[in-house]
Design an enzyme around this catalytic site. Structure first.
Site, mmCIF file in Angstrom:
data_model
loop_
_atom_site.group_PDB
_atom_site.id
_atom_site.type_symbol
_atom_site.label_atom_id
_atom_site.label_comp_id
_atom_site.label_asym_id
_atom_site.label_seq_id
_atom_site.Cartn_x
_atom_site.Cartn_y
_atom_site.Cartn_z
ATOM 1 N N SER A 160 49.083 35.985 35.165
ATOM 2 C CA SER A 160 48.657 34.617 36.037
ATOM 3 C C SER A 160 47.283 34.230 35.653
ATOM 4 O O SER A 160 46.531 35.004 35.085
ATOM 5 C CB SER A 160 49.172 34.766 37.670
ATOM 6 O OG SER A 160 48.647 33.750 38.380
ATOM 7 N N LYS A 213 47.826 41.587 39.327
ATOM 8 C CA LYS A 213 47.718 40.835 38.146
ATOM 9 C C LYS A 213 46.648 41.675 37.337
ATOM 10 O O LYS A 213 46.568 41.498 36.213
ATOM 11 C CB LYS A 213 47.523 39.423 38.018
ATOM 12 C CG LYS A 213 48.966 38.648 38.652
ATOM 13 C CD LYS A 213 50.151 39.104 38.022
ATOM 14 C CE LYS A 213 51.484 38.437 38.445
ATOM 15 N NZ LYS A 213 52.475 38.743 37.612
ATOM 16 N N TYR A 250 48.014 39.551 45.336
ATOM 17 C CA TYR A 250 48.452 39.182 44.014
ATOM 18 C C TYR A 250 47.680 39.168 43.047
ATOM 19 O O TYR A 250 48.073 39.739 41.854
ATOM 20 C CB TYR A 250 48.904 37.710 44.209
ATOM 21 C CG TYR A 250 49.715 36.938 43.209
ATOM 22 C CD1 TYR A 250 51.025 37.399 42.719
ATOM 23 C CD2 TYR A 250 49.267 35.874 42.432
ATOM 24 C CE1 TYR A 250 51.691 36.970 41.905
ATOM 25 C CE2 TYR A 250 49.811 35.434 41.256
ATOM 26 C CZ TYR A 250 51.356 35.882 40.962
ATOM 27 O OH TYR A 250 51.860 35.492 39.870
#
Length: 280
Positions: A136, A153, A149
């Site tokens: 991402s 990542k 998150y």
């Protein structure tokens, strides 16, 4: 295009994984589409002679090891592994519980590790294979409300970059994909998990963040079907790029990150280069 290449895609029942599975089938590949609920995966993709549906919860290593046996029984090989399955825990770090952080890492970092660990022996034996991991823009730069998150990542990218050096001698290639905002199901209520705690000091900013993320759902600029086609094109090349920045917004994020890094390097270059050990 060759019809004997075998693609395995995690989280293929919806979102980006579903688009990748459909694109791979349309390109004539054999596709192993996996998900926690095989019935939902089958219903989403439809029927195809080249399709194999396999139950796979990426957080369970036993599921990944079982998938290996099924894939070998059916196709005898694996050519492209797409680590797509992930989760999204949104919220301020203090408001996210340790359990929520663990679940984020389990799905988006340990999960891809589980699946890759299970399939690497096959790729080593073949002396070939391509591993594509969907990261991402949050793997390039952190953002408010995204500590969980981004942590998963950033970890995914550090693992993939290091793994590439280890497995390249076996003829195995890796690709990290950094999508920006794509119109998938990631921001739907089904996919987004919010922090369980509520701390008063964050109330005003939390309200603005929730309003922002809710407004983004269904309005993302990126087309996941086009990204899926781009991945088919990249994987068909003899050599995978190490990284693919996907989307104009993602390019903007990456360029801003590069500019900030360069500014920080220049600002403290003298101090940094003065740190060598003085042998005299």
């Amino acid at each position: 295009m060759s019809t004997n290449k075998v693609w395995l895609i995690t989280g293929a029942g919806r979102g980006m994984g579903l688009h990748i599975a459909k694109a791979a089938l349309a390109a004539g590949y054999n596709v192993v589409a996996t998900g926690r609920n095989p019935d939902k995966v089958a219903k989403a993709i439809g029927e195809s002679a080249n399709l194999l549906i396999v139950k796979l919860d990426v957080t369970l290593l036993a599921d990944a090891e079982s998938a290996v046996k099924v894939v070998l029984d059916r196709f005898g090989r694996i050519d492209v592994l797409v680590n797509n399955a992930a989760s999204f825990y949104a919220g301020y770090f203090e408001e996210l519980t340790p359990e929520q952080m663990e679940r984020q890492l389990a799905a988006s970092l340990i999960g891809p590790m589980n699946v890759t660990r299970a399939f690497l022996p096959i790729m080593r034996k073949q002396h070939s294979g391509k591993i594509i991991s969907i990261s991402s823009s949050a793997g390039l730069t952190g953002f408010e409300f995204g500590t969980a998150y981004a942590a998963s990542k950033f970890g995914l990218e550090g693992w993939m970059e290091s793994l590439q050096a280890e497995i390249e001698p076996f003829g195995i290639q890796t690709l990290v994909v950094n999508p920006g905002f794509f119109r998938t199901t990631l921001l739907t209520e089904e996919s987004t998990n919010l922090a369980e705690r509520s701390i008063e000091d964050y109330n005003e900013r939390r309200a603005k963040q929730l309003e922002f993320w809710k407004a983004q759902n269904g309005k993302q600029s990126g087309d996941p079907a086009k990204l899926a086609q781009a991945l088919i094109k990249l994987a068909s090349q003899k050599e995978l790029p190490r990284r693919f920045i996907a989307g104009a917004d993602a390019i903007g994020t990456a360029e801003q990150k590069v500019a900030v890094l360069q500014q920080q390097i220049n600002a403290y270059r003298d101090l940094s280069t003065s740190l060598a050990y003085n042998e005299s």
